[in-house]
Design a protein around this motif. Structure first.
Motif, mmCIF file in Angstrom:
data_model
loop_
_atom_site.group_PDB
_atom_site.id
_atom_site.type_symbol
_atom_site.label_atom_id
_atom_site.label_comp_id
_atom_site.label_asym_id
_atom_site.label_seq_id
_atom_site.Cartn_x
_atom_site.Cartn_y
_atom_site.Cartn_z
ATOM 1 N N UNK A 185 -12.097 0.329 14.440
ATOM 2 C CA UNK A 185 -10.177 -0.253 13.661
ATOM 3 C C UNK A 185 -10.594 1.001 12.786
ATOM 4 N N UNK A 186 -8.865 2.019 12.052
ATOM 5 C CA UNK A 186 -8.984 3.066 11.666
ATOM 6 C C UNK A 186 -8.526 2.855 10.338
ATOM 7 N N UNK A 187 -9.359 3.574 9.163
ATOM 8 C CA UNK A 187 -8.793 2.835 7.319
ATOM 9 C C UNK A 187 -6.878 3.138 7.991
ATOM 10 N N UNK A 188 -7.026 2.450 6.873
ATOM 11 C CA UNK A 188 -5.264 2.841 6.499
ATOM 12 C C UNK A 188 -4.937 3.849 5.570
ATOM 13 N N UNK A 189 -3.408 4.408 5.042
ATOM 14 C CA UNK A 189 -3.672 5.340 4.167
ATOM 15 C C UNK A 189 -3.397 3.940 2.743
ATOM 16 N N UNK A 190 -3.763 4.169 1.960
ATOM 17 C CA UNK A 190 -3.225 3.593 1.039
ATOM 18 C C UNK A 190 -3.029 4.629 -0.399
ATOM 19 N N UNK A 236 2.252 4.593 3.455
ATOM 20 C CA UNK A 236 0.889 3.647 2.461
ATOM 21 C C UNK A 236 1.042 2.576 2.039
ATOM 22 N N UNK A 237 0.482 1.855 1.026
ATOM 23 C CA UNK A 237 1.076 1.359 -0.300
ATOM 24 C C UNK A 237 2.112 1.056 -0.983
ATOM 25 N N UNK A 238 2.547 1.976 -0.825
ATOM 26 C CA UNK A 238 3.910 2.530 -2.192
ATOM 27 C C UNK A 238 4.782 1.343 -2.830
ATOM 28 N N UNK A 239 5.225 0.375 -1.759
ATOM 29 C CA UNK A 239 5.903 -0.641 -1.266
ATOM 30 C C UNK A 239 5.161 -2.297 -1.542
ATOM 31 N N UNK A 240 4.602 -1.972 -1.925
ATOM 32 C CA UNK A 240 3.028 -3.151 -1.523
ATOM 33 C C UNK A 240 3.143 -3.816 -3.317
ATOM 34 N N UNK A 244 -9.213 -8.035 -1.796
ATOM 35 C CA UNK A 244 -9.944 -9.302 -1.451
ATOM 36 C C UNK A 244 -10.097 -10.348 -0.728
ATOM 37 N N UNK A 245 -8.924 -10.124 0.066
ATOM 38 C CA UNK A 245 -9.004 -11.551 0.903
ATOM 39 C C UNK A 245 -9.229 -10.587 2.495
ATOM 40 N N UNK A 246 -8.947 -9.281 2.602
ATOM 41 C CA UNK A 246 -9.070 -8.799 3.445
ATOM 42 C C UNK A 246 -7.638 -8.826 4.403
ATOM 43 N N UNK A 247 -6.683 -9.081 4.040
ATOM 44 C CA UNK A 247 -5.153 -9.223 4.895
ATOM 45 C C UNK A 247 -4.304 -8.423 4.553
ATOM 46 N N UNK A 248 -3.422 -8.333 5.318
ATOM 47 C CA UNK A 248 -2.164 -7.684 5.759
ATOM 48 C C UNK A 248 -1.135 -7.691 4.660
ATOM 49 N N UNK A 249 0.152 -7.162 4.377
ATOM 50 C CA UNK A 249 0.824 -7.712 3.877
ATOM 51 C C UNK A 249 1.892 -8.382 4.301
ATOM 52 N N UNK A 250 1.534 -8.708 5.966
ATOM 53 C CA UNK A 250 1.954 -10.033 6.527
ATOM 54 C C UNK A 250 1.338 -11.076 6.361
ATOM 55 N N UNK A 251 -0.054 -10.892 5.814
ATOM 56 C CA UNK A 251 -0.716 -12.236 5.969
ATOM 57 C C UNK A 251 -2.010 -12.032 7.217
ATOM 58 N N UNK A 252 -1.755 -11.314 7.886
ATOM 59 C CA UNK A 252 -2.634 -10.723 8.978
ATOM 60 C C UNK A 252 -4.130 -10.088 8.325
ATOM 61 N N UNK A 253 -5.189 -10.856 8.928
ATOM 62 C CA UNK A 253 -6.927 -10.462 9.088
ATOM 63 C C UNK A 253 -6.907 -8.981 9.011
ATOM 64 N N UNK A 288 -1.892 3.635 -7.378
ATOM 65 C CA UNK A 288 -0.840 3.500 -8.095
ATOM 66 C C UNK A 288 -0.542 5.075 -8.475
ATOM 67 N N UNK A 289 -1.510 6.233 -8.092
ATOM 68 C CA UNK A 289 -1.552 7.250 -9.426
ATOM 69 C C UNK A 289 -1.726 8.200 -8.034
ATOM 70 N N UNK A 290 -2.606 7.870 -6.663
ATOM 71 C CA UNK A 290 -2.275 8.864 -5.165
ATOM 72 C C UNK A 290 -0.704 9.330 -5.224
#
Length: 274
Positions: A204-209, A216-220, A230-239, A268-270
């Protein structure tokens, strides 16, 4: 009951509760120091030493017995010795291997560090075979920017600083920053992802946060980030892949709403990184 009426017993109970929260929800000590069985952690042998071997370019190590057993654990260690191991990565035999994320724990307030030690001391002692011979190699700390030293309790009233505190103890930036020579590059790659994890479940490769809107997660949304944590799910709901999915379900799911809110506010400050 007013604060002035708090008894010594109440205070001790509060410390143990806080210590349990830190050990289980944020620091995830079981992940390295408790053996695993077919159904997850073997809590009958909790803190007796982990199953996983960690290896780097000049070290090989496995999580040691941190139960209060006096012969094979840390039952006869003093508070100062335990504190040094937690926040400085120094054991009785010298420097611990880089797998021990002491640089992430440097930020611990004095009260929180003491609460963790109290909780570990209150856990059942477990006698276990010593870990196999280990090579500890060299180590230089790479704490997250702003989390290089002990936090003052008053700093935690600031939401962003509290979020940094949570991110440091939970090792978010140690895992999700780009690396140079097996060490996080907090100067050029803070939160940019790229660290490679090899687990029994695969690579696994650590994602951009960071706040990058595409990489990254700017649009999340806040809820999407919280669900990933807390649930280990992607933006699309995938594990998500281990270790994130494992840590999320076994540990970060226990994170308090206030700490989770603060963590998201800090992320949000990164600065956006590709």
């Amino acid at each position: 009951m007013g604060a002035s009426a708090l008894t010594a017993g109440d205070s001790a109970a509060a410390d143990l509760s806080r210590g349990q929260y830190l050990v289980e929800a944020l620091a995830a000590c079981d992940n390295c120091h408790t053996p695993r069985g077919p159904n997850g952690y073997d809590l009958s042998a909790r803190f007796s030493g982990g199953s996983q071997t960690f290896a780097g370019k000049d070290y090989v190590a496995r999580g040691s017995n941190i139960s209060p057993d006096k012969e094979t654990g840390v039952g006869d260690w003093g508070d100062d010795e335990l504190s040094a191991a937690i926040v400085a990565g120094v054991g009785r035999d010298g420097q611990l291997a880089p797998a021990m994320p002491s640089d992430s724990y440097r930020a611990l307030t004095n009260a929180d560090r003491n609460a963790m030690i109290a909780f570990l001391r209150a856990s059942p002692p477990v006698k276990a075979q010593p870990a196999p011979p280990q090579r500890h190699g060299s180590w230089s700390p790479h704490p997250a920017p702003g989390a290089e030293a002990t936090f003052d309790e008053a700093a935690l009233s600031d939401k962003i600083k509290r979020g940094l505190y949570v991110a440091s103890i939970a090792r978010c930036l140690a895992c999700h920053s780009a690396e140079v020579d097996d060490a996080p590059d907090h100067v050029n790659g803070l939160g940019a992802g790229g660290k490679i994890f090899r687990t029994p479940a695969g690579v696994a490769v650590a994602s951009n946060i960071t706040t990058h809107p595409g990489k990254g997660v700017g649009a999340w949304s806040d809820d999407e980030i919280k669900r990933a944590v807390t649930q280990g799910l992607s933006r699309k709901g995938e594990a998500l892949k281990p270790p994130m999915s494992t840590l999320a379900k076994a540990h970060f799911a226990k994170m308090s709403p206030d700490d989770l809110d603060a963590l998201v506010a800090y992320l949000r400050t990164l600065p956006a990184k590709e």
